[in-house]
Scaffold this active site. Structure first.
Site, PDB file in Angstrom:
ATOM      1  N   GLU A 130       0.839  -1.202   0.000  1.00 60.02           N
ATOM      2  CA  GLU A 130       0.000   0.000   0.000  1.00 60.02           C
ATOM      3  C   GLU A 130       0.875   1.253   0.000  1.00 60.02           C
ATOM      4  OE1 GLU A 130      -2.348   1.692  -0.702  1.00 60.02           O
ATOM      5  OE2 GLU A 130      -4.074   1.424   0.589  1.00 60.02           O
ATOM      6  N   ASP A 131       0.315   2.342  -0.463  1.00 58.57           N
ATOM      7  CA  ASP A 131       1.073   3.596  -0.462  1.00 58.57           C
ATOM      8  C   ASP A 131       1.172   4.225   0.919  1.00 58.57           C
ATOM      9  OD1 ASP A 131      -1.648   4.156  -0.413  1.00 58.57           O
ATOM     10  OD2 ASP A 131      -1.651   5.454  -2.167  1.00 58.57           O
ATOM     11  N   ASP A 184      -3.249   5.647   6.862  1.00 59.14           N
ATOM     12  CA  ASP A 184      -3.652   6.912   7.456  1.00 59.14           C
ATOM     13  C   ASP A 184      -4.546   6.600   8.668  1.00 59.14           C
ATOM     14  OD1 ASP A 184      -3.973   9.753   7.495  1.00 59.14           O
ATOM     15  OD2 ASP A 184      -5.813   9.598   6.347  1.00 59.14           O
ATOM     16  N   PHE A 195      -0.863  16.183   4.426  1.00 62.19           N
ATOM     17  CA  PHE A 195      -1.396  15.522   3.241  1.00 62.19           C
ATOM     18  C   PHE A 195      -0.304  15.474   2.173  1.00 62.19           C
ATOM     19  CE2 PHE A 195      -3.802  14.857  -0.599  1.00 62.19           C
ATOM     20  CZ  PHE A 195      -4.664  13.854  -0.191  1.00 62.19           C
ATOM     21  N   ARG A 255       0.337  11.822  -8.918  1.00 58.66           N
ATOM     22  CA  ARG A 255       0.738  10.441  -8.618  1.00 58.66           C
ATOM     23  C   ARG A 255       2.124  10.132  -9.189  1.00 58.66           C
ATOM     24  NH1 ARG A 255      -3.656   7.421  -6.667  1.00 58.66           N
ATOM     25  NH2 ARG A 255      -5.686   8.041  -7.455  1.00 58.66           N
TER      26      ARG A 255
HETATM   27  P1  IMP Z   1      -7.115   5.267   5.501  1.00 59.19           P
HETATM   28  O1  IMP Z   1      -8.243   4.333   5.254  1.00 59.19           O
HETATM   29  O2  IMP Z   1      -7.565   6.505   6.246  1.00 59.19           O
HETATM   30  O3  IMP Z   1      -5.910   4.621   6.168  1.00 59.19           O
HETATM   31  O4  IMP Z   1      -6.649   5.905   4.144  1.00 59.19           O
HETATM   32  C1  IMP Z   1      -6.435   5.153   3.066  1.00 59.19           C
HETATM   33  C2  IMP Z   1      -6.305   5.903   1.786  1.00 59.19           C
HETATM   34  O5  IMP Z   1      -6.505   7.334   1.893  1.00 59.19           O
HETATM   35  C3  IMP Z   1      -4.913   5.755   1.279  1.00 59.19           C
HETATM   36  O6  IMP Z   1      -4.743   4.505   0.640  1.00 59.19           O
HETATM   37  C4  IMP Z   1      -4.821   6.925   0.329  1.00 59.19           C
HETATM   38  O7  IMP Z   1      -5.398   6.592  -0.902  1.00 59.19           O
HETATM   39  C5  IMP Z   1      -5.639   8.003   1.010  1.00 59.19           C
HETATM   40  N1  IMP Z   1      -4.752   8.917   1.763  1.00 59.19           N
HETATM   41  C6  IMP Z   1      -4.550   8.975   3.076  1.00 59.19           C
HETATM   42  N2  IMP Z   1      -3.654   9.933   3.403  1.00 59.19           N
HETATM   43  C7  IMP Z   1      -3.267  10.479   2.245  1.00 59.19           C
HETATM   44  C8  IMP Z   1      -2.331  11.527   1.906  1.00 59.19           C
HETATM   45  O8  IMP Z   1      -1.641  12.146   2.734  1.00 59.19           O
HETATM   46  N3  IMP Z   1      -2.206  11.808   0.576  1.00 59.19           N
HETATM   47  C9  IMP Z   1      -2.910  11.154  -0.388  1.00 59.19           C
HETATM   48  N4  IMP Z   1      -3.784  10.172  -0.122  1.00 59.19           N
HETATM   49  C10 IMP Z   1      -3.961   9.842   1.184  1.00 59.19           C
HETATM   50 MG    MG Z   2      -4.411   3.979  -1.439  1.00 56.15          MG
END
Ligand code: IMP
Ligand code: MG
Length: 175
Positions: free
Chosen positions: A97-98, A101, A150, A163
């Site tokens: 995963e990238d 969060d 972010f 991206r």
């Molecule tokens: P989570 O479910 O809150 O952990 O977030 C998951 C998804 O939110 C990640 O896979 C990203 O696609 C997006 N995301 C969360 N933080 C960032 C950020 O700082 N930049 C860009 N995308 C983010």
């Molecule tokens: Mg993602």
């Protein structure tokens, strides 16, 4: 209003770390091989770079999930947009995963994959924002822990842009 991207982690540093991770992960799967599950779209850039550094047999599959929410926050309600092409039963699966969060997307995804009986299931992320976590997720391999900002680049987008940046940066809006 114009947007600028401030570099947070330069290209050379990201590459050096991915190289290290490739070695570390290969050591752990020695003699076995690993099935990478890349999370679309953001995880793709990291997955390719990581896979190039792996020295054990690697197979690849892709999954796309969407979490309902606005541009910068996930709601916790996750839906599968594209499922895996192949079964993962009996395989050593590593989700790539990238960013982690809030942890909601990964929590859902890992639970979903666990029900398919892989031989093992681990998680690897390029970036982690631990301060933002609302649900517990065990991360096995992390590239960088970053502050609550972010970020874009290396697969991560802001409204589908940036991206392709070869570094990790922070979008700054100045009016
Ligand atoms: P989570 O479910 O809150 O952990 O977030 C998951 C998804 O939110 C990640 O896979 C990203 O696609 C997006 N995301 C969360 N933080 C960032 C950020 O700082 N930049 C860009 N995308 C983010
Ligand atoms: Mg993602």
């Amino acid at each position: 209003m114009s947007e600028k991207v401030r570099v947070l982690i330069p290209e050379e540093e990201v590459e050096r770390r991915i190289c290290e991770m490739g070695k570390e992960i290969s050591d752990q799967y020695q003699g076995e091989g690993v099935h990478l599950v890349s999370v679309l779209k953001g995880g793709v850039f990291f997955t390719c770079e990581l896979a190039k550094r792996m020295t054990v047999p690697v197979s690849l599959d892709f999954m796309s999930v969407a979490s309902y929410g606005n541009d910068t926050k996930s709601s916790g309600v996750v839906k599968v947009i594209k499922d895996l092409d192949e079964a993962i039963e009996g395989k050593h699966v590593l989700v790539v995963e990238d960013i982690v969060d809030s942890g909601r997307t990964l929590r859902y995804l890992l639970e979903n994959l666990k029900r398919r009986n892989p031989k093992s299931l681990k998680l690897c992320t390029l970036l982690d924002k631990p301060e933002r976590r609302v649900t517990e997720v065990h991360v096995d391999y992390t590239g960088f822990q970053i502050p609550d900002e972010f970020v874009v680049g290396y697969g991560l987008d802001y409204r589908q842009r940036y991206r392709n940046l070869p570094y990790v940066g922070v979008v700054e809006l100045d009016s």
